[in-house]
Design a protein around this motif. Structure first.
Motif, PDB file in Angstrom:
ATOM      1  N   ILE A  51       0.904  -1.158  -0.129  1.00 22.61           N
ATOM      2  CA  ILE A  51      -0.128   0.123   0.036  1.00 22.61           C
ATOM      3  C   ILE A  51       0.973   1.160  -0.125  1.00 22.61           C
ATOM      4  N   GLU A  52       1.896   1.075   0.787  1.00 17.24           N
ATOM      5  CA  GLU A  52       3.012   2.268   0.832  1.00 17.24           C
ATOM      6  C   GLU A  52       3.443   2.548  -0.696  1.00 17.24           C
ATOM      7  N   LEU A  53       3.894   1.620  -1.185  1.00 16.92           N
ATOM      8  CA  LEU A  53       4.405   1.752  -2.620  1.00 16.92           C
ATOM      9  C   LEU A  53       3.304   2.067  -3.775  1.00 16.92           C
ATOM     10  N   MET A  54       2.109   1.720  -3.217  1.00 13.31           N
ATOM     11  CA  MET A  54       1.270   2.126  -4.425  1.00 13.31           C
ATOM     12  C   MET A  54       0.903   3.782  -3.922  1.00 13.31           C
ATOM     13  N   ARG A  55       0.888   4.185  -2.923  1.00  9.42           N
ATOM     14  CA  ARG A  55       0.494   5.376  -2.544  1.00  9.42           C
ATOM     15  C   ARG A  55       1.808   6.401  -3.298  1.00  9.42           C
ATOM     16  N   GLU A  56       2.966   5.974  -3.119  1.00  8.08           N
ATOM     17  CA  GLU A  56       4.097   6.709  -3.701  1.00  8.08           C
ATOM     18  C   GLU A  56       3.949   6.841  -5.191  1.00  8.08           C
ATOM     19  N   SER A  57       3.327   5.763  -5.921  1.00  6.91           N
ATOM     20  CA  SER A  57       3.358   5.584  -7.351  1.00  6.91           C
ATOM     21  C   SER A  57       2.364   6.594  -7.467  1.00  6.91           C
ATOM     22  N   TYR A 144       5.157  -1.204  -8.913  1.00  5.48           N
ATOM     23  CA  TYR A 144       3.838  -0.941  -8.717  1.00  5.48           C
ATOM     24  C   TYR A 144       3.232   0.222  -9.745  1.00  5.48           C
ATOM     25  N   HIS A 145       1.894  -0.173 -10.045  1.00  5.51           N
ATOM     26  CA  HIS A 145       1.377   0.738 -10.873  1.00  5.51           C
ATOM     27  C   HIS A 145       0.483   1.682 -10.538  1.00  5.51           C
ATOM     28  N   SER A 146       0.277   2.779 -11.106  1.00  4.76           N
ATOM     29  CA  SER A 146      -0.969   3.813 -10.753  1.00  4.76           C
ATOM     30  C   SER A 146      -1.549   4.097 -11.992  1.00  4.76           C
ATOM     31  N   ASP A 147      -2.680   4.447 -11.923  1.00  3.00           N
ATOM     32  CA  ASP A 147      -3.299   4.660 -13.137  1.00  3.00           C
ATOM     33  C   ASP A 147      -4.404   6.106 -12.876  1.00  3.00           C
ATOM     34  N   MET A 148      -4.685   6.998 -13.941  1.00  2.00           N
ATOM     35  CA  MET A 148      -5.333   7.945 -13.971  1.00  2.00           C
ATOM     36  C   MET A 148      -5.929   8.715 -14.842  1.00  2.00           C
ATOM     37  N   ALA A 149      -6.873   9.367 -15.158  1.00  2.00           N
ATOM     38  CA  ALA A 149      -7.351  10.249 -16.267  1.00  2.00           C
ATOM     39  C   ALA A 149      -8.162  11.493 -15.711  1.00  2.00           C
ATOM     40  N   ARG A 150      -8.166  12.504 -16.654  1.00  2.00           N
ATOM     41  CA  ARG A 150      -8.697  13.719 -16.665  1.00  2.00           C
ATOM     42  C   ARG A 150      -9.276  14.117 -17.972  1.00  2.00           C
ATOM     43  N   HIS A 210     -10.974  -1.202 -13.492  1.00  4.42           N
ATOM     44  CA  HIS A 210     -10.270  -2.289 -13.221  1.00  4.42           C
ATOM     45  C   HIS A 210      -9.393  -2.478 -11.909  1.00  4.42           C
ATOM     46  N   GLY A 211      -8.972  -3.460 -11.380  1.00  3.05           N
ATOM     47  CA  GLY A 211      -8.118  -3.596 -10.285  1.00  3.05           C
ATOM     48  C   GLY A 211      -6.631  -3.002 -10.928  1.00  3.05           C
ATOM     49  N   ILE A 212      -5.788  -2.853  -9.856  1.00  2.00           N
ATOM     50  CA  ILE A 212      -4.533  -2.477 -10.099  1.00  2.00           C
ATOM     51  C   ILE A 212      -3.364  -2.773  -9.133  1.00  2.00           C
ATOM     52  N   GLU A 274     -10.743   9.622 -13.783  1.00  2.00           N
ATOM     53  CA  GLU A 274     -10.420   8.060 -13.671  1.00  2.00           C
ATOM     54  C   GLU A 274      -9.244   8.609 -12.036  1.00  2.00           C
ATOM     55  N   ASN A 275      -9.413   7.724 -11.101  1.00  2.00           N
ATOM     56  CA  ASN A 275      -8.293   7.776  -9.943  1.00  2.00           C
ATOM     57  C   ASN A 275      -8.325   6.149  -9.701  1.00  2.00           C
ATOM     58  N   THR A 276      -7.122   5.940  -9.084  1.00  2.00           N
ATOM     59  CA  THR A 276      -6.730   4.876  -8.471  1.00  2.00           C
ATOM     60  C   THR A 276      -7.089   5.033  -6.773  1.00  2.00           C
ATOM     61  N   ILE A 277      -7.802   3.955  -6.353  1.00  2.00           N
ATOM     62  CA  ILE A 277      -8.238   4.178  -4.936  1.00  2.00           C
ATOM     63  C   ILE A 277      -7.811   2.896  -3.919  1.00  2.00           C
ATOM     64  N   LEU A 278      -7.744   3.174  -2.960  1.00  2.00           N
ATOM     65  CA  LEU A 278      -7.677   2.297  -1.828  1.00  2.00           C
ATOM     66  C   LEU A 278      -8.840   1.819  -0.902  1.00  2.00           C
ATOM     67  N   ILE A 279      -9.432   0.569  -0.966  1.00  2.00           N
ATOM     68  CA  ILE A 279     -10.440   0.227   0.135  1.00  2.00           C
ATOM     69  C   ILE A 279      -9.797   0.179   1.372  1.00  2.00           C
ATOM     70  N   THR A 280     -10.427   1.028   2.368  1.00  2.21           N
ATOM     71  CA  THR A 280      -9.991   0.900   3.923  1.00  2.21           C
ATOM     72  C   THR A 280     -10.999   0.321   4.689  1.00  2.21           C
ATOM     73  N   ASP A 281     -10.742   0.402   6.125  1.00  4.85           N
ATOM     74  CA  ASP A 281     -11.859  -0.139   7.253  1.00  4.85           C
ATOM     75  C   ASP A 281     -12.755   1.084   7.190  1.00  4.85           C
ATOM     76  N   GLY A 282     -12.334   2.324   6.536  1.00  2.00           N
ATOM     77  CA  GLY A 282     -13.582   3.419   6.599  1.00  2.00           C
ATOM     78  C   GLY A 282     -13.828   3.826   5.219  1.00  2.00           C
ATOM     79  N   GLU A 283     -13.479   5.302   5.112  1.00  2.00           N
ATOM     80  CA  GLU A 283     -13.914   5.691   3.953  1.00  2.00           C
ATOM     81  C   GLU A 283     -12.570   5.453   2.592  1.00  2.00           C
ATOM     82  N   PRO A 284     -12.929   5.365   1.459  1.00  2.00           N
ATOM     83  CA  PRO A 284     -11.972   5.043   0.709  1.00  2.00           C
ATOM     84  C   PRO A 284     -10.953   6.034   0.561  1.00  2.00           C
TER      85      PRO A 284
END
Length: 290
Positions: A51-57, A144-150, A210-212, A274-284
């Motif tokens: 998750i930390e590597l995904m955050r940085e990516s 680790y990959h990241s992906d987004m669009a605007r 998609h997943g990433i 598009e955004n890459t998001i993380l599912i957490t125990d609370g808000e995404p």
């Protein structure tokens, strides 16, 4: 009829080519083989380190997009944007994950007006005042990959273009209200559809999110239109690329002869958020937000 299995999300045969249906997917040939495993989805749950590597990516990709958005102006070519984006990605010591992905020839997908996704940057394609341009890209950071669009306004745009962009963006936020541990994947799809349908826009059905993670495209496929089935249960640690693609007109799209560029069939404007998001125990957690 509109559930994932009945539509196939890959049963779209354009020019006798089979496409897996991922919006960000730059594959054209043989991707239908993934569909045979659709019922055996393996959705990865990331560890704390991953998750930390995904955050940085994702943080680095958001910086790239912020700089690209600032640079967009009338008179630029779509190739200018690609060159800038590639330079920014490599300046962070990262790899552009779209470049050469199944043969795609650029680092940044640059799609203008009625082009939905996968527009190929060209020196002769010059942005004009009033255009809208969709940028879609990703990078690899330490595997680790990241992906987004605007979708970005080029100078002053029409009111209908502004509303399309605003509503496409908002549909993403309506969807992720349900991106929580314990909810189901298609809660997101249904929320996007419910919000967009009130405007009479067309939700693109031939392309999905998609997943990433360690791969650019992982399970699950994430449609942006209403589903009859619940879909898999969401778990904390899942990372997803959610990306509504909305047309002012009908939802139908076609592939151009370059084998990549997807356009609205009726020639209407299209927007992509598009955004890459993380599912957490609370808000995404939105990993690519800036």
């Amino acid at each position: 009829r509109d559930d994932v299995e009945s539509r196939g999300l890959g049963d779209v045969y354009k020019r006798q080519r089979r496409h897996c249906g991922y919006a960000g997917c730059l594959c054209i040939h043989r991707c239908h083989l993934r569909l045979r495993k659709a019922k055996e989805m393996a959705i990865t749950v990331k560890s704390a380190r991953e998750i930390e590597l995904m955050r940085e990516s994702c943080k680095l990709l958001a910086d790239v997009f912020q700089n690209m958005e600032r640079a967009v102006k009338p008179g630029m070519s779509t190739m200018d944007i690609n060159i800038l984006g590639d330079k920014l990605i490599r300046g962070h010591g990262c790899i552009p994950n779209f470049l050469h992905y199944n043969g795609y020839p650029a680092s940044i997908c640059v799609s203008v007006n009625d082009e939905v996704v996968h527009g190929i940057p060209m020196k002769h394609h010059i942005l004009q005042e009033g255009d809208i341009v969709s940028l879609d890209a990703g990078l690899i950071y330490k595997g680790y990959h990241s992906d987004m669009a605007r979708t970005i306004a080029v100078g002053e745009v029409s009111e209908e273009a502004k509303l399309l962009m605003e509503r496409t963006r908002q549909s993403f936020f309506e969807g992720i209200k349900y991106a929580k541990d314990g909810n189901h994947l298609h809660d997101i799809s249904n929320a996007i559809d419910a919000y967009i349908s009130q405007f009479g826009y067309g939700i693109v059905r031939d392309l999905v999110g998609h997943g990433i993670g360690t791969a650019l495209h992982e399970d699950p496929q994430i449609p942006n239109f209403a589903q009859k089935r619940k879909g898999p249960r969401l778990q904390a640690g899942m990372t997803l690329a959610i990306e509504p693609m909305i047309n002012i007109g009908r939802p139908d799209v076609v592939w151009l002869d370059d084998d990549w560029t997807v356009v609205t069939e009726d020639g209407s404007l299209s927007a992509h958020y598009e955004n890459t998001i993380l599912i957490t125990d609370g808000e995404p957690e939105i990993l690519t937000l800036y």
